[in-house]
Design a protein around this motif. Structure first.
Motif, mmCIF file in Angstrom:
data_model
loop_
_atom_site.group_PDB
_atom_site.id
_atom_site.type_symbol
_atom_site.label_atom_id
_atom_site.label_comp_id
_atom_site.label_asym_id
_atom_site.label_seq_id
_atom_site.Cartn_x
_atom_site.Cartn_y
_atom_site.Cartn_z
ATOM 1 N N LEU A 1 0.830 -1.200 0.000
ATOM 2 C CA LEU A 1 0.000 0.000 0.000
ATOM 3 C C LEU A 1 0.865 1.250 0.000
ATOM 4 O O LEU A 1 0.552 2.244 -0.684
ATOM 5 N N THR A 2 1.958 1.213 0.753
ATOM 6 C CA THR A 2 2.867 2.354 0.783
ATOM 7 C C THR A 2 3.426 2.633 -0.601
ATOM 8 O O THR A 2 3.548 3.784 -1.033
ATOM 9 N N THR A 3 3.749 1.575 -1.327
ATOM 10 C CA THR A 3 4.285 1.729 -2.672
ATOM 11 C C THR A 3 3.261 2.340 -3.610
ATOM 12 O O THR A 3 3.564 3.218 -4.423
ATOM 13 N N LEU A 4 2.028 1.889 -3.504
ATOM 14 C CA LEU A 4 0.998 2.339 -4.415
ATOM 15 C C LEU A 4 0.643 3.811 -4.221
ATOM 16 O O LEU A 4 0.366 4.527 -5.185
ATOM 17 N N VAL A 5 0.653 4.273 -2.999
ATOM 18 C CA VAL A 5 0.217 5.649 -2.745
ATOM 19 C C VAL A 5 1.370 6.638 -2.855
ATOM 20 O O VAL A 5 1.150 7.846 -2.930
ATOM 21 N N SER A 6 2.616 6.145 -2.851
ATOM 22 C CA SER A 6 3.755 7.049 -2.924
ATOM 23 C C SER A 6 4.221 7.204 -4.359
ATOM 24 O O SER A 6 4.563 6.230 -5.014
ATOM 25 N N THR A 7 4.210 8.404 -4.887
ATOM 26 C CA THR A 7 4.647 8.654 -6.260
ATOM 27 C C THR A 7 5.819 9.622 -6.331
ATOM 28 O O THR A 7 6.234 10.022 -7.411
ATOM 29 N N THR B 1 8.951 9.245 -5.813
ATOM 30 C CA THR B 1 10.184 8.727 -6.419
ATOM 31 C C THR B 1 9.917 7.959 -7.703
ATOM 32 O O THR B 1 10.798 7.261 -8.198
ATOM 33 N N LEU B 2 8.731 8.084 -8.273
ATOM 34 C CA LEU B 2 8.357 7.302 -9.448
ATOM 35 C C LEU B 2 9.296 7.562 -10.621
ATOM 36 O O LEU B 2 9.647 6.643 -11.354
ATOM 37 N N THR C 1 12.084 0.526 -11.213
ATOM 38 C CA THR C 1 10.900 -0.192 -11.677
ATOM 39 C C THR C 1 9.643 0.612 -11.380
ATOM 40 O O THR C 1 9.637 1.476 -10.483
ATOM 41 N N LEU C 2 8.575 0.326 -12.096
ATOM 42 C CA LEU C 2 7.311 1.034 -11.911
ATOM 43 C C LEU C 2 6.756 0.854 -10.506
ATOM 44 O O LEU C 2 6.231 1.796 -9.909
ATOM 45 N N THR C 3 6.880 -0.345 -9.959
ATOM 46 C CA THR C 3 6.317 -0.619 -8.637
ATOM 47 C C THR C 3 7.296 -0.359 -7.495
ATOM 48 O O THR C 3 6.970 -0.592 -6.334
ATOM 49 N N GLY C 4 8.495 0.116 -7.824
ATOM 50 C CA GLY C 4 9.443 0.487 -6.789
ATOM 51 C C GLY C 4 9.976 -0.682 -5.979
ATOM 52 O O GLY C 4 10.038 -1.827 -6.445
ATOM 53 N N ASP C 5 10.340 -0.406 -4.746
ATOM 54 C CA ASP C 5 10.970 -1.397 -3.867
ATOM 55 C C ASP C 5 9.978 -2.013 -2.891
ATOM 56 O O ASP C 5 10.385 -2.728 -1.968
ATOM 57 N N TRP C 6 8.684 -1.746 -3.063
ATOM 58 C CA TRP C 6 7.639 -2.318 -2.218
ATOM 59 C C TRP C 6 7.895 -2.027 -0.733
ATOM 60 O O TRP C 6 7.751 -2.897 0.127
#
Length: 417
Positions: A12-18, A20-21, A26-31
């Protein structure tokens, strides 16, 4: 072991944080750190998407646009990290899904696929393999269910995938057109061996099951075992990698398929089919003033069995400029020319059939030709946009039809998950 609650929180933290996009790899970051932690423990997740849109602006069959896409998801298990076993090897699991429509089939009528990611429009198992070094660090063995082209028949540098047409991106298509050699994502049971003869020289050899009934067959998408084996295809490849200021990669290969095949223009069968190829990627210029700016030339030549392959020879050459502008360090400009030559026996069969039906056979040149220009724009570390122009000369060379030369405008989008 991480709790399910913490995993959910990280995602959830990855999805709401943009924030550092634009900088993430990667698109989904470091989770939320979970991805890096799993990698350290020996579990590495990968994924990517490619979408290719092509518009036929002139010539061909008719004006229109087509879109195709490929999604690949994978996970690799490093057994040395997971179980603290020295040189435990790695297990690779990869799934693949393809959707869309073909610009070549629907709009142009040519043989070389305008979209390299079109074909086999379903979800499938693409790889389930085990890889490790054996006896010595110089010897690497991989076995299981996998695509041949992942390890053989293409340039390791990846220079050819600066193009959208499958005639360039991948391995020469007459290999699969005239033998049991299969294109990605079609996979078969097999084993591949690499042996480092020296720091510069490497020998590669493999053996793969030939099973034509499983190629492109959605009902076989999750079946690792063959349905109907016709033989074994054995490729042998010698690789030379030149180091220094102007690095290069050279591959000389031969392959043989033990399957029986129908001889073109005859009811007889030929016992076995083969072919050979030469692939080159050579840097010819490196900027002394701008690190990373370089110009590479590439060359491709391959020839397939004259008795049983409708696609006799392929020639390809071109240039790729890395870092074309000082402010665009990961962009590329690519220009390529390719020539695909049909088997004269296939042309004779088409001509005889036309004459037997009282139809005139069109006067055709000897090959389908391709000119392609692309610009790879690295929008973020995980997103590449590639505007593309293809000019296809004599699209009907393989079908025996008179089709006007085609001008195709395209856009390729690649994203790493």
């Amino acid at each position: 072991m991480l709790s399910a609650l913490r995993i959910t929180s990280c995602l959830l933290t990855t999805l709401v944080s943009t924030t550092t996009l634009a900088q993430d790899a990667t698109l989904t970051g470091d989770w939320g750190g979970l991805r890096h932690q799993l990698d350290e423990q020996g579990i590495k997740f990968t994924g990517d998407y490619s979408g290719e849109t092509a518009y036929n602006a002139n010539g061909g069959l008719h004006r229109s646009a087509r879109y195709s896409q490929n999604i690949k998801l994978g996970v690799q298990f490093d057994l040395e990290k997971l179980y603290a076993v020295d040189d435990g090897g790695k297990v690779q699991l990869t799934l693949n899904d393809r959707r869309g429509n073909s610009a070549s089939e629907d709009m142009v009528g040519n043989r070389l696929p305008i979209q390299e990611n079109y074909g086999g429009l379903y979800t499938r198992l693409t790889e389930l393999s085990y890889e490790r070094t054996l006896f010595t660090p110089a010897l690497n063995v991989k076995l299981g269910y996998m695509a041949m082209g992942n390890d053989l028949g293409g340039l390791d540098s990846g220079i050819l995938c600066n193009f959208m047409n499958a005639g360039f991106c991948g391995h020469p298509l007459n290999m699969s057109g005239g033998s049991g050699w299969t294109n990605y994502p079609n996979a078969h049971l097999g084993v591949r061996v690499k042996y480092d003869l020296s720091p510069a020289w490497q020998l590669r050899v493999a053996a793969f099951n030939v099973d034509p009934e499983s190629n492109g067959n959605a009902s076989r998408a999750w079946h690792v075992g063959p349905k109907h084996t016709t033989g074994t295809v054995v490729p042998l490849e010698l690789v030379y990698k030149l180091a220094g200021d102007l690095p290069g990669e050279y591959k000389l290969g031969y392959y043989y398929d033990s399957s029986d095949a129908k001889r073109i223009g005859s009811d007889d069968e030929v016992a076995g089919r083969g072919g050979h190829y030469l692939l080159i990627d050579q840097a010819v210029w490196n900027s002394q003033a701008s690190t990373g700016r370089s110009l590479h030339v590439f060359g491709q030549y391959s020839a397939a069995s004259a008795a049983a392959s409708p696609f006799k020879t392929w020639y390809g050459t071109g240039l790729v400029l890395y870092k074309p502008f000082a402010g665009r360090p990961r962009d590329t400009v690519a220009l390529g020319y390719g020539r695909a030559v049909p088997n004269p026996r296939s042309r004779d069969v088409q001509q005889d059939a036309a004459l037997a039906n009282g139809e005139a056979f069109p006067h055709l040149d000897s090959a389908e030709q391709l000119i392609e220009l692309s610009y790879g724009y690295q929008a973020t570390p995980w997103l590449t946009l590639r505007p593309d122009v293809q000019y296809i000369i004599e699209p009907g060379a393989f079908s025996g039809e008179q089709i006007d030369n085609a001008l195709v405008l395209g856009l390729q989008v690649k994203a790493t998950f």
